[in-house]
Design a protein around this motif. Structure first.
Motif, PDB file in Angstrom:
ATOM      1  N   MET A   1      70.085  10.848  26.544  1.00  0.00           N
ATOM      2  CA  MET A   1      71.377  11.085  25.928  1.00  0.00           C
ATOM      3  C   MET A   1      71.591  12.580  25.686  1.00  0.00           C
ATOM      4  O   MET A   1      72.668  13.103  25.937  1.00  0.00           O
ATOM      5  N   LEU A   2      70.564  13.282  25.222  1.00  0.00           N
ATOM      6  CA  LEU A   2      70.689  14.717  24.981  1.00  0.00           C
ATOM      7  C   LEU A   2      70.919  15.467  26.293  1.00  0.00           C
ATOM      8  O   LEU A   2      71.756  16.372  26.363  1.00  0.00           O
ATOM      9  N   ALA A   3      70.213  15.051  27.340  1.00  0.00           N
ATOM     10  CA  ALA A   3      70.378  15.697  28.641  1.00  0.00           C
ATOM     11  C   ALA A   3      71.802  15.507  29.162  1.00  0.00           C
ATOM     12  O   ALA A   3      72.406  16.444  29.707  1.00  0.00           O
ATOM     13  N   LYS A   4      72.364  14.320  28.989  1.00  0.00           N
ATOM     14  CA  LYS A   4      73.735  14.051  29.444  1.00  0.00           C
ATOM     15  C   LYS A   4      74.741  14.887  28.645  1.00  0.00           C
ATOM     16  O   LYS A   4      75.709  15.395  29.214  1.00  0.00           O
ATOM     17  N   SER A   5      74.501  15.036  27.363  1.00  0.00           N
ATOM     18  CA  SER A   5      75.387  15.859  26.528  1.00  0.00           C
ATOM     19  C   SER A   5      75.340  17.321  26.961  1.00  0.00           C
ATOM     20  O   SER A   5      76.379  17.990  27.043  1.00  0.00           O
ATOM     21  N   PHE A   6      74.150  17.822  27.241  1.00  0.00           N
ATOM     22  CA  PHE A   6      74.019  19.208  27.696  1.00  0.00           C
ATOM     23  C   PHE A   6      74.700  19.404  29.045  1.00  0.00           C
ATOM     24  O   PHE A   6      75.342  20.428  29.283  1.00  0.00           O
ATOM     25  N   LYS A   7      74.539  18.409  29.922  1.00  0.00           N
ATOM     26  CA  LYS A   7      75.172  18.507  31.235  1.00  0.00           C
ATOM     27  C   LYS A   7      76.690  18.527  31.099  1.00  0.00           C
ATOM     28  O   LYS A   7      77.367  19.354  31.727  1.00  0.00           O
ATOM     29  N   SER A   8      77.239  17.654  30.282  1.00  0.00           N
ATOM     30  CA  SER A   8      78.694  17.611  30.076  1.00  0.00           C
ATOM     31  C   SER A   8      79.208  18.902  29.457  1.00  0.00           C
ATOM     32  O   SER A   8      80.230  19.440  29.881  1.00  0.00           O
TER      33      SER A   8
END
Length: 144
Positions: A1-8
């Motif tokens: 979830m953190l990785a997806k937030s950083f990517k977005s």
């Protein structure tokens, strides 16, 4: 979830940070000091030096200013005008590619008398355009 937030967040910053940079830098080019700066850059560029025979540095600065602001606005329109954003990304890619080539075609980017790898203030400014070029190319792919 953190990785997806950083990517977005990273993708958001790539697009809208690039748009902001183009608009802001365009606004700055409306100043006479930027025309003087561009004159130095152009006169020391093997690729673009010929332009000074046909246009004054101030007029060139004005053209670049409005083009940059237009490109920034176009890039930012992706949520409502994907094709327009695509064209803005292509234009940004072209502008930034020309800027990056200055690293290889102008002695003005090196700090005299040291030369490579000591960059002048102009060279340092252009070096960041390598990253912006990547952002512009990503915008093209993302808007296609």
């Amino acid at each position: 979830m953190l990785a997806k937030s950083f990517k977005s967040l990273g993708q958001f910053l790539l697009r809208y940070g690039l748009a902001l940079a183009f608009i802001w830098l365009g606004l700055m080019k409306l100043k006479n000091s930027e025309a003087d700066y561009l004159k130095d850059v152009l006169s020391n560029s093997a690729m673009l030096g010929w332009l000074l025979k046909y246009i004054t540095p101030y007029a060139f600065s004005q053209l670049v200013a409005y083009l940059q602001m237009l490109i920034g606005i176009m890039i930012a329109t992706k949520p409502v005008a994907r094709k327009l954003s695509f064209v803005g990304g292509v234009l940004a890619t072209i502008v930034l590619f020309l800027s990056v080539t200055t690293l290889f075609t102008s002695s003005y980017v090196w700090l005299p008398p040291y030369g490579f790898p000591e960059l002048s203030k102009l060279g340092q400014s252009i070096l960041k355009d390598v990253i912006l070029l990547g952002a512009a190319m990503w915008c093209v792919g993302d808007s296609a």
